[in-house]
Design a protein around this motif. Structure first.
Motif, PDB file in Angstrom:
ATOM      1  N   THR A 184    -103.097   0.218  21.266  1.00  0.00           N
ATOM      2  CA  THR A 184    -102.643   1.644  21.313  1.00  0.00           C
ATOM      3  C   THR A 184    -102.964   2.270  21.976  1.00  0.00           C
ATOM      4  O   THR A 184    -104.213   2.178  22.783  1.00  0.00           O
ATOM      5  CB  THR A 184    -103.697   1.446  19.400  1.00  0.00           C
ATOM      6  N   HIS A 187    -111.258  -3.075  20.234  1.00  0.00           N
ATOM      7  CA  HIS A 187    -109.416  -3.701  20.321  1.00  0.00           C
ATOM      8  C   HIS A 187    -109.891  -3.660  21.762  1.00  0.00           C
ATOM      9  O   HIS A 187    -109.596  -2.273  22.498  1.00  0.00           O
ATOM     10  CB  HIS A 187    -109.041  -2.209  20.367  1.00  0.00           C
ATOM     11  N   ALA A 218    -107.314  -0.978  24.689  1.00  0.00           N
ATOM     12  CA  ALA A 218    -107.359   0.092  23.810  1.00  0.00           C
ATOM     13  C   ALA A 218    -106.868   1.147  24.765  1.00  0.00           C
ATOM     14  O   ALA A 218    -108.383   0.895  26.094  1.00  0.00           O
ATOM     15  CB  ALA A 218    -108.027   0.427  22.803  1.00  0.00           C
ATOM     16  N   ASP A 258     -99.956   7.262  20.667  1.00  0.00           N
ATOM     17  CA  ASP A 258    -100.064   6.681  18.793  1.00  0.00           C
ATOM     18  C   ASP A 258    -101.076   7.292  17.536  1.00  0.00           C
ATOM     19  O   ASP A 258    -100.257   7.691  17.035  1.00  0.00           O
ATOM     20  CB  ASP A 258    -100.335   4.798  18.741  1.00  0.00           C
ATOM     21  N   VAL A 259    -101.629   7.329  18.773  1.00  0.00           N
ATOM     22  CA  VAL A 259    -103.188   9.043  17.901  1.00  0.00           C
ATOM     23  C   VAL A 259    -103.637   9.833  18.242  1.00  0.00           C
ATOM     24  O   VAL A 259    -104.081   9.747  19.321  1.00  0.00           O
ATOM     25  CB  VAL A 259    -104.153   7.022  17.380  1.00  0.00           C
ATOM     26  N   ARG A 269     -96.604   8.836  14.389  1.00  0.00           N
ATOM     27  CA  ARG A 269     -98.535   9.329  14.884  1.00  0.00           C
ATOM     28  C   ARG A 269     -99.303   9.014  13.514  1.00  0.00           C
ATOM     29  O   ARG A 269     -98.641   9.160  12.463  1.00  0.00           O
ATOM     30  CB  ARG A 269     -97.846  10.183  16.068  1.00  0.00           C
TER      31      ARG A 269
END
Ligand SMILES: Cc1cc2nc3c(=O)[nH]c(=O)nc-3n(C[C@H](O)[C@H](O)[C@H](O)COP(=O)(O)O)c2cc1C
Length: 208
Positions: free
Chosen positions: A2, A32, A35, A89-90, A135
């Protein structure tokens, strides 16, 4: 993997909105490994002034007209900023409340990147359609007072509704929110509000 972009909208070293957003990102990174997190501090970013060339470049796109050489140069600066969005993505946006609304740097950034053919399109049949699809966004707000539901100040909150409608306009429907208020150090409710915001940040990190 991500890819997270943290858009920092407070110029303060002691920013409370950033504190909450950083807690969320740290918790996420702990869960994660690998990331990718980048920080976009809007106070360090050279944004083009929204003057004639940028505006006329936008109107030219809307009217399906060729750009003049000056408009083409202006449009390139806008395209550079919008292209960045598609690398992530975020989006984590940490923002203070300023005079019941958004800090002007964030509004400036929004004005630069909200562009036809790049982040949204408009047709008479379908109206606005966002182009920044697939997103998610998390917004960490901070304000000296509490503007939450049930607060007598709730009706003065002109930031959440605007920012979230704008995110939906460019295509981001998955929006999570953390509001930390009161942040004022003398407010008796501040420590509990901060603890609640930090807890929410860690819980949210597990759902991203
Ligand atoms: C220019 C300016 C305007 C502000 N306006 C408001 C406001 O309308 N309502 C409020 O509750 N707090 C207001 N504040 C206080 C900030 O929202 C509060 O200090 C918050 O913690 C700032 O976020 P930050 O800590 O991330 O910088 C204002 C602060 C500044 C500097």
């Amino acid at each position: 993997m991500t890819r997270i972009l943290h858009i920092v909208c407070s110029p303060r070293a002691n920013s409370q909105s950033r504190l909450v957003a950083d807690a969320l990102i740290e918790a996420y990174a702990g869960l994660h490994a690998g990331a990718k997190v980048d920080v976009l501090d809007l106070w360090d970013l050279q944004l083009p002034e929204m003057r004639e060339d940028v505006l006329n470049a936008k109107y030219a796109v809307l009217a399906k007209r060729e750009h003049t050489p000056a408009q083409a140069i202006a449009w390139e600066t806008v395209q550079r900023e919008t292209a960045r969005l598609f690398e992530y993505d975020v989006f984590v946006i940490s923002t203070p409340m300023w005079n019941w609304g958004l800090p002007y740097r964030l509004k400036h950034y929004i004005d630069v990147i909200t562009q036809p053919g790049l982040t949204f399109k408009w047709t008479p049949e379908r109206g606005y359609e966002g182009l920044v699809l697939g997103r998610r966004a998390v917004v960490a707000y901070a304000s000296s007072f509490d503007y939450g539901d049930g607060s007598p100040l709730a009706r003065f909150d002109h930031q959440k509704g605007y920012l979230e409608d704008w995110l939906r306009m460019i295509g981001i429907d998955d929006i999570r929110t953390i509001a930390f208020g009161p942040t004022h150090p003398d407010a008796p409710a501040m420590p509990a509000a901060r603890a609640q915001a930090m807890k929410q940040a860690e819980a949210l990190a597990r759902t991203l």
